[in-house]
Motif scaffolding. Structure first.
Motif, mmCIF file in Angstrom:
data_model
loop_
_atom_site.group_PDB
_atom_site.id
_atom_site.type_symbol
_atom_site.label_atom_id
_atom_site.label_comp_id
_atom_site.label_asym_id
_atom_site.label_seq_id
_atom_site.Cartn_x
_atom_site.Cartn_y
_atom_site.Cartn_z
ATOM 1 N N UNK A 182 83.701 11.511 65.587
ATOM 2 C CA UNK A 182 82.334 12.019 65.698
ATOM 3 C C UNK A 182 81.801 11.944 67.128
ATOM 4 N N UNK A 183 82.380 11.065 67.951
ATOM 5 C CA UNK A 183 81.886 10.861 69.310
ATOM 6 C C UNK A 183 82.779 11.518 70.360
ATOM 7 N N UNK A 184 83.834 12.191 69.932
ATOM 8 C CA UNK A 184 84.798 12.788 70.856
ATOM 9 C C UNK A 184 84.278 14.095 71.442
ATOM 10 N N UNK A 185 84.838 14.471 72.584
ATOM 11 C CA UNK A 185 84.432 15.702 73.269
ATOM 12 C C UNK A 185 84.608 16.918 72.369
ATOM 13 N N UNK A 186 85.700 16.973 71.608
ATOM 14 C CA UNK A 186 85.957 18.137 70.763
ATOM 15 C C UNK A 186 84.904 18.308 69.672
ATOM 16 N N UNK A 187 84.107 17.281 69.435
ATOM 17 C CA UNK A 187 83.034 17.372 68.436
ATOM 18 C C UNK A 187 81.647 17.244 69.073
ATOM 19 N N UNK A 188 81.575 17.579 70.361
ATOM 20 C CA UNK A 188 80.276 17.605 71.026
ATOM 21 C C UNK A 188 79.964 16.385 71.863
ATOM 22 N N UNK A 189 80.871 15.422 71.928
ATOM 23 C CA UNK A 189 80.636 14.225 72.722
ATOM 24 C C UNK A 189 80.865 14.463 74.205
ATOM 25 N N UNK A 190 80.689 13.403 74.978
ATOM 26 C CA UNK A 190 80.817 13.467 76.434
ATOM 27 C C UNK A 190 81.813 12.416 76.899
ATOM 28 N N UNK A 191 82.689 12.800 77.822
ATOM 29 C CA UNK A 191 83.561 11.865 78.534
ATOM 30 C C UNK A 191 83.272 12.053 80.020
ATOM 31 N N UNK A 192 82.891 10.968 80.701
ATOM 32 C CA UNK A 192 82.499 11.096 82.102
ATOM 33 C C UNK A 192 82.987 9.883 82.884
ATOM 34 N N UNK A 193 83.454 10.115 84.125
ATOM 35 C CA UNK A 193 83.905 9.001 84.954
ATOM 36 C C UNK A 193 82.856 8.642 86.009
ATOM 37 N N UNK A 194 83.182 7.675 86.853
ATOM 38 C CA UNK A 194 82.219 7.164 87.827
ATOM 39 C C UNK A 194 81.814 8.209 88.853
ATOM 40 N N UNK A 195 82.674 9.220 89.059
ATOM 41 C CA UNK A 195 82.382 10.264 90.042
ATOM 42 C C UNK A 195 81.643 11.451 89.439
ATOM 43 N N UNK A 197 82.923 13.396 87.025
ATOM 44 C CA UNK A 197 83.853 14.355 86.428
ATOM 45 C C UNK A 197 83.816 14.208 84.911
ATOM 46 N N UNK A 198 83.962 15.333 84.219
ATOM 47 C CA UNK A 198 83.748 15.308 82.776
ATOM 48 C C UNK A 198 84.924 15.884 82.014
ATOM 49 N N UNK A 199 85.118 15.356 80.809
ATOM 50 C CA UNK A 199 86.123 15.852 79.893
ATOM 51 C C UNK A 199 87.542 15.600 80.372
ATOM 52 N N UNK A 200 88.482 15.964 79.521
ATOM 53 C CA UNK A 200 89.894 15.797 79.870
ATOM 54 C C UNK A 200 90.244 16.558 81.143
ATOM 55 N N UNK A 201 89.736 17.764 81.284
ATOM 56 C CA UNK A 201 90.047 18.595 82.441
ATOM 57 C C UNK A 201 89.583 17.953 83.744
ATOM 58 N N UNK A 202 88.426 17.283 83.707
ATOM 59 C CA UNK A 202 87.886 16.694 84.923
ATOM 60 C C UNK A 202 88.384 15.304 85.236
ATOM 61 N N UNK A 203 88.782 14.538 84.207
ATOM 62 C CA UNK A 203 89.112 13.120 84.406
ATOM 63 C C UNK A 203 90.601 12.813 84.391
ATOM 64 N N UNK A 204 91.412 13.700 83.805
ATOM 65 C CA UNK A 204 92.838 13.424 83.612
ATOM 66 C C UNK A 204 93.546 13.234 84.957
ATOM 67 N N UNK A 205 94.217 12.098 85.107
ATOM 68 C CA UNK A 205 95.013 11.843 86.298
ATOM 69 C C UNK A 205 94.240 11.359 87.504
ATOM 70 N N UNK A 206 92.942 11.166 87.370
ATOM 71 C CA UNK A 206 92.122 10.744 88.494
ATOM 72 C C UNK A 206 91.843 9.245 88.431
ATOM 73 N N UNK A 207 91.985 8.562 89.563
ATOM 74 C CA UNK A 207 91.605 7.163 89.639
ATOM 75 C C UNK A 207 90.096 7.036 89.677
ATOM 76 N N UNK A 208 89.568 6.146 88.862
ATOM 77 C CA UNK A 208 88.120 5.939 88.804
ATOM 78 C C UNK A 208 87.856 4.545 88.265
ATOM 79 N N UNK A 209 86.789 3.879 88.729
ATOM 80 C CA UNK A 209 86.514 2.522 88.243
ATOM 81 C C UNK A 209 86.222 2.447 86.751
ATOM 82 N N UNK A 210 85.623 3.514 86.199
ATOM 83 C CA UNK A 210 85.263 3.467 84.787
ATOM 84 C C UNK A 210 85.190 4.869 84.191
ATOM 85 N N UNK A 211 85.295 4.893 82.871
ATOM 86 C CA UNK A 211 85.011 6.096 82.086
ATOM 87 C C UNK A 211 84.143 5.683 80.908
ATOM 88 N N UNK A 212 83.162 6.524 80.612
ATOM 89 C CA UNK A 212 82.286 6.310 79.467
ATOM 90 C C UNK A 212 82.446 7.483 78.513
#
Length: 297
Positions: A182-195, A197-212
């Motif tokens: 229910x909280x996943x991006x594919x169902x309307x949720x948000x994935x965002x890193x410290x910079x 960048x959003x979603x799998x396309x924006x965050x995949x493979x990138x070094x970042x201190x955190x993801x929410x």
């Protein structure tokens, strides 16, 4: 007279703070440790010898529903919030199948409970049939509730190599979380890193201190952030992310790692992670500020 008033105000302030703090308790129940915040189940740390590894489930948010998923048919090796690794000296300490490798709890002690936090010490051995154990680890888990809208798990682990260890290139490595669908991006949720960048396309493979990761269900927004401490080896590890709700700071997969990870007998790897389960989005939960506090600890 002024001194008396000051003392009274000081005492009143102390008791106000004391009674406003959440009470966090832990209790061993069978093969798990149940952790409660103000009497409500927050999470269970599951230590069953029939599981691949120890893991946390549920991980209940302020709404009292789990922000993580226990498993699903496509990815049964995603057990909520967990630590594991594939391709360790030809063993598998991540995916299903106990004969290929298993992380077994040797002892789990509740060393602090009943105040504003719970402290658990857990020692584990990595083993599989017909082979000597390559790794043992010691974990210190601290659970607290900084506010009524924010619950916290600190997961510190020291891995000791019992022999020379080779970890082949793998995306299945180390600390990981799997969100509730229910909280996943594919169902309307948000994935965002410290910079930002959003979603799998924006965050995949990138070094970042955190993801929410967060989303809305039943009219409320809540989610879970994972932070890497700057003292960690490989910091900031690149993230393996999926819009269906998986995210993990994974150092052993990326193109720049064209060689296996080689660790010597007696070598220790120390890793620290902080998990924040929160109401609201990443701005309302002030995740960036929470990381600034964490990195100074």
């Amino acid at each position: 007279m002024r001194k008396t008033v000051f003392i009274i105000l000081l005492i009143a302030s102390f008791y106000s703070v004391a009674f406003s703090q959440s009470k966090v308790t832990a209790e061993k129940v069978g093969d798990k440790i149940e952790i409660r915040i103000n009497g409500n189940l927050f999470t269970s740390y599951i230590l069953s010898e029939f599981e691949k590894y120890p893991f946390f489930y549920p991980v209940n948010g302020p709404s009292n529903a789990s922000v993580t998923s226990f498993r699903n048919a496509n990815y049964p090796h995603h057990s909520s919030l967990f630590f594991g690794c594939d391709k360790v000296n030809a063993g598998n300490y991540w995916q299903e199948g106990l004969d290929d490798g298993q992380i077994i709890s040797l002892r789990a002690d509740i060393v602090e409970t009943g105040s504003y936090r719970v402290v658990i010490e857990n020692e584990c051995i990595w083993r599989r049939p017909g082979a000597d154990a390559p790794i043992k680890d010691k974990r210190k888990i601290i659970v607290s509730a900084p506010s009524k809208d924010k619950f916290q798990i600190d997961f510190d682990i020291t891995m000791e190599m019992l022999m020379d260890v080779v970890i082949e290139k793998t995306n299945h490595s180390l600390f990981s979380g799997r969100m509730d669908p229910d909280l996943a991006v594919i169902n309307g949720g948000v994935m965002i890193n410290a910079e930002g960048d959003m979603g799998e396309k924006g965050t995949f493979g990138k070094g970042s201190p955190w993801i929410d990761c967060y989303g809305k269900r039943l009219g409320k927004t809540e989610g879970m952030a994972i932070m890497q401490h700057p003292s960690n080896d490989w910091y900031p590890a690149p993230w393996f992310t999926r819009d269906y709700g998986f995210f993990s700071p994974t150092p052993m997969y990326w193109p720049e790692n064209d060689k296996n990870t080689m660790l010597k007998k007696g070598q220790q790897i120390k890793l620290r992670y902080r998990v924040l389960i929160h109401s609201g989005n990443h701005l309302e939960a002030n995740i960036a500020h929470e990381f600034e506090k964490y990195k100074s600890e």
